[in-house]
Design a protein around this motif. Structure first.
Motif, PDB file in Angstrom:
ATOM      1  N   SER A 137      21.589  52.500 -49.180  1.00  0.00           N
ATOM      2  CA  SER A 137      22.538  53.551 -49.559  1.00  0.00           C
ATOM      3  C   SER A 137      23.469  53.916 -48.411  1.00  0.00           C
ATOM      4  O   SER A 137      24.516  54.526 -48.632  1.00  0.00           O
ATOM      5  CB  SER A 137      21.783  54.801 -50.032  1.00  0.00           C
ATOM      6  N   PHE A 138      23.086  53.551 -47.195  1.00  0.00           N
ATOM      7  CA  PHE A 138      23.944  53.793 -46.038  1.00  0.00           C
ATOM      8  C   PHE A 138      24.863  52.601 -45.763  1.00  0.00           C
ATOM      9  O   PHE A 138      25.753  52.699 -44.919  1.00  0.00           O
ATOM     10  CB  PHE A 138      23.095  54.063 -44.793  1.00  0.00           C
ATOM     11  N   PHE A 195      23.587  56.150 -32.262  1.00  0.00           N
ATOM     12  CA  PHE A 195      23.433  54.929 -33.055  1.00  0.00           C
ATOM     13  C   PHE A 195      24.541  53.982 -32.607  1.00  0.00           C
ATOM     14  O   PHE A 195      25.702  54.153 -32.976  1.00  0.00           O
ATOM     15  CB  PHE A 195      23.550  55.241 -34.552  1.00  0.00           C
ATOM     16  N   ASP A 196      24.181  52.997 -31.808  1.00  0.00           N
ATOM     17  CA  ASP A 196      25.168  52.146 -31.151  1.00  0.00           C
ATOM     18  C   ASP A 196      24.955  50.688 -31.539  1.00  0.00           C
ATOM     19  O   ASP A 196      24.017  50.040 -31.057  1.00  0.00           O
ATOM     20  CB  ASP A 196      25.058  52.309 -29.632  1.00  0.00           C
ATOM     21  N   ALA A 235      25.876  59.339 -39.904  1.00  0.00           N
ATOM     22  CA  ALA A 235      25.823  58.509 -38.707  1.00  0.00           C
ATOM     23  C   ALA A 235      25.380  57.087 -39.049  1.00  0.00           C
ATOM     24  O   ALA A 235      25.947  56.107 -38.547  1.00  0.00           O
ATOM     25  CB  ALA A 235      24.884  59.121 -37.671  1.00  0.00           C
ATOM     26  N   LEU A 236      24.368  56.961 -39.897  1.00  0.00           N
ATOM     27  CA  LEU A 236      23.906  55.640 -40.311  1.00  0.00           C
ATOM     28  C   LEU A 236      24.988  54.905 -41.109  1.00  0.00           C
ATOM     29  O   LEU A 236      25.147  53.690 -40.996  1.00  0.00           O
ATOM     30  CB  LEU A 236      22.636  55.764 -41.150  1.00  0.00           C
ATOM     31  N   ASN A 267      29.082  59.584 -46.008  1.00  0.00           N
ATOM     32  CA  ASN A 267      28.232  58.869 -46.956  1.00  0.00           C
ATOM     33  C   ASN A 267      28.720  59.053 -48.386  1.00  0.00           C
ATOM     34  O   ASN A 267      28.681  58.119 -49.201  1.00  0.00           O
ATOM     35  CB  ASN A 267      26.782  59.327 -46.811  1.00  0.00           C
ATOM     36  N   ASP A 268      29.190  60.253 -48.714  1.00  0.00           N
ATOM     37  CA  ASP A 268      29.745  60.510 -50.040  1.00  0.00           C
ATOM     38  C   ASP A 268      31.027  59.708 -50.241  1.00  0.00           C
ATOM     39  O   ASP A 268      31.306  59.214 -51.338  1.00  0.00           O
ATOM     40  CB  ASP A 268      30.014  62.009 -50.199  1.00  0.00           C
ATOM     41  N   TRP A 269      31.807  59.580 -49.194  1.00  0.00           N
ATOM     42  CA  TRP A 269      33.015  58.742 -49.222  1.00  0.00           C
ATOM     43  C   TRP A 269      32.646  57.311 -49.610  1.00  0.00           C
ATOM     44  O   TRP A 269      33.286  56.701 -50.472  1.00  0.00           O
ATOM     45  CB  TRP A 269      33.668  58.800 -47.850  1.00  0.00           C
ATOM     46  N   ARG A 270      31.604  56.783 -48.977  1.00  0.00           N
ATOM     47  CA  ARG A 270      31.162  55.431 -49.310  1.00  0.00           C
ATOM     48  C   ARG A 270      30.738  55.342 -50.774  1.00  0.00           C
ATOM     49  O   ARG A 270      31.079  54.380 -51.478  1.00  0.00           O
ATOM     50  CB  ARG A 270      29.999  55.011 -48.402  1.00  0.00           C
TER      51      ARG A 270
END
Length: 276
Positions: free
Chosen positions: A9-10, A86-87, A106-107, A180-183
Motif C-alpha cells: 500500500s506504500f 528512510f534513505d 515517509a514510506l 499516501n492518500d495522493w498515491r
C-alpha cells in the motif's frame, strides 16, 4: 490486511521491502513499559526509526493490520527519537529530503526513491526535530497533511529550517490529503493527461508503458522539485518578507506562483492588467 498488502500500500517493491528493517508484532503478550495496550491489541507492521544523526535505531512506530482505533502506535516514555530516517540506497546524497507526519507518508516517499524523514506527529516541530533535519545538510521539503494541524506543522518547520540557513519548501499536494492518500487517488483515478503523454512517449521510445506507480512517482518528484524551485522558497526571499501568492494559473506539476511583498501577509495580486 495482510503484512504483504500493508507493505504494498506504500508502493514498496520486493527489493525495498528486503532492504528496510521492518518487522511484525503479534497481538499477544506484554511489551514492557514502552509498548502500551494499543500496540499489542492487534497484529502490527513495525517500522523502526533510524536517528538521522547517529544512524542507529532509536524508536519505532507500528501500523495495525486490522481495524483498530489506533492505526499507528508509538513507543511510550522519553528518550525515543522523534524522527526516523528512510534513505534509499540509490538516493542522491545531495538531493532533497521529504519530511512527513508519521511513517505512512515517509514510506510512500521512500518507495518513490526519495529520502524521507518521518516525524512522530504534527505537534513535534521543536528544536530536537529541527536539529536532526539541519544535520542532514540537504534541501528539505516539508509535507504536512492537508488539515489545520498539518498546515501549522509545515509552516513552522519551513520557517525554523529557513532561519537555520536550510533551503526549505512546502509540498503542494495535488491530490488527496497526504502523500499516501495522493498515491491511492492516483491508483484509483482514470487515465490522466500526464499518463497518456508518458504512454505515448514510452511507445515512441520502445519502452514499457508506465505503471500507476511510475505516474505517481513522477508527480511526487515534480512537486518536490517545484517546492524547492519556487522563488519564494529561498531563505533570502523568506528572510526579506516576500510572501508567495497562488495565482489562478495551474501547471502540470502544481500551482504557479506570483511573488508579492506585503506588510500583512500574502494578498491576491492585481490581475487587472492581464484581463485587459
Amino acid at each position: 490486511l495482510s503484512l504483504h498488502d500493508a507493505l504494498r500500500s506504500f508502493g514498496l517493491d520486493v527489493d525495498q521491502i528486503a532492504t528496510l528493517p521492518l518487522g511484525w508484532s503479534p497481538n499477544e503478550g506484554q511489551g514492557g513499559n514502552a509498548i502500551g495496550a494499543s500496540w499489542t491489541a492487534v497484529e502490527r507492521l513495525t517500522v523502526p526509526f533510524v536517528d538521522p544523526i547517529t544512524l542507529k535505531v532509536k524508536g519505532a512506530q507500528a501500523r495495525a493490520l486490522t481495524d483498530h482505533k489506533v492505526r499507528w502506535a508509538g513507543l511510550s516514555g522519553s528518550g525515543w527519537s522523534q524522527v526516523g530516517l528512510f534513505d534509499p540506497i540509490d538516493a542522491d546524497e545531495h538531493g532533497p529530503v521529504v519530511v512527513t507526519e508519521g511513517s505512512s507518508d515517509a514510506l510512500t516517499a521512500y518507495a518513490s526513491g526519495l529520502t524521507a524523514v518521518a516525524v512522530r506527529g504534527a505537534s513535534l516541530s521543536g528544536a530536537g526535530v529541527v536539529d536532526a533535519l539541519v544535520s542532514l545538510d540537504r534541501p528539505i521539503v516539508v509535507a504536512g497533511d492537508a488539515d489545520e494541524a498539518g498546515r501549522a506543522f509545515t509552516a513552522t518547520l519551513v520557517a525554523e529550517l529557513t532561519a537555520h540557513g536550510v533551503h526549505a519548501g512546502a509540498l503542494e499536494l495535488t491530490r488527496g490529503t497526504d502523500i499516501n492518500d495522493w498515491r491511492h487517488e492516483c491508483f484509483t483515478a482514470g487515465t490522466t493527461l500526464t499518463e497518456m503523454r508518458e504512454r505515448r512517449r514510452a511507445t515512441a521510445e520502445g519502452r514499457p508503458e508506465p505503471t500507476k506507480q511510475d505516474v505517481f512517482t513522477q508527480e511526487l518528484r515534480a512537486a518536490v522539485a517545484s517546492a524547492l524551485a519556487a522563488p519564494h522558497r529561498t531563505p533570502e526571499r523568506i528572510a526579506g518578507g516576500v510572501q508567495d501568492v497562488p495565482t489562478v494559473a495551474e501547471s502540470t506539476t502544481g500551482p504557479l506562483y506570483a511573488i508579492q511583498a506585503t506588510a500583512d501577509g500574502a494578498q491576491e495580486p492585481d490581475r487587472s492588467e492581464e484581463r485587459r
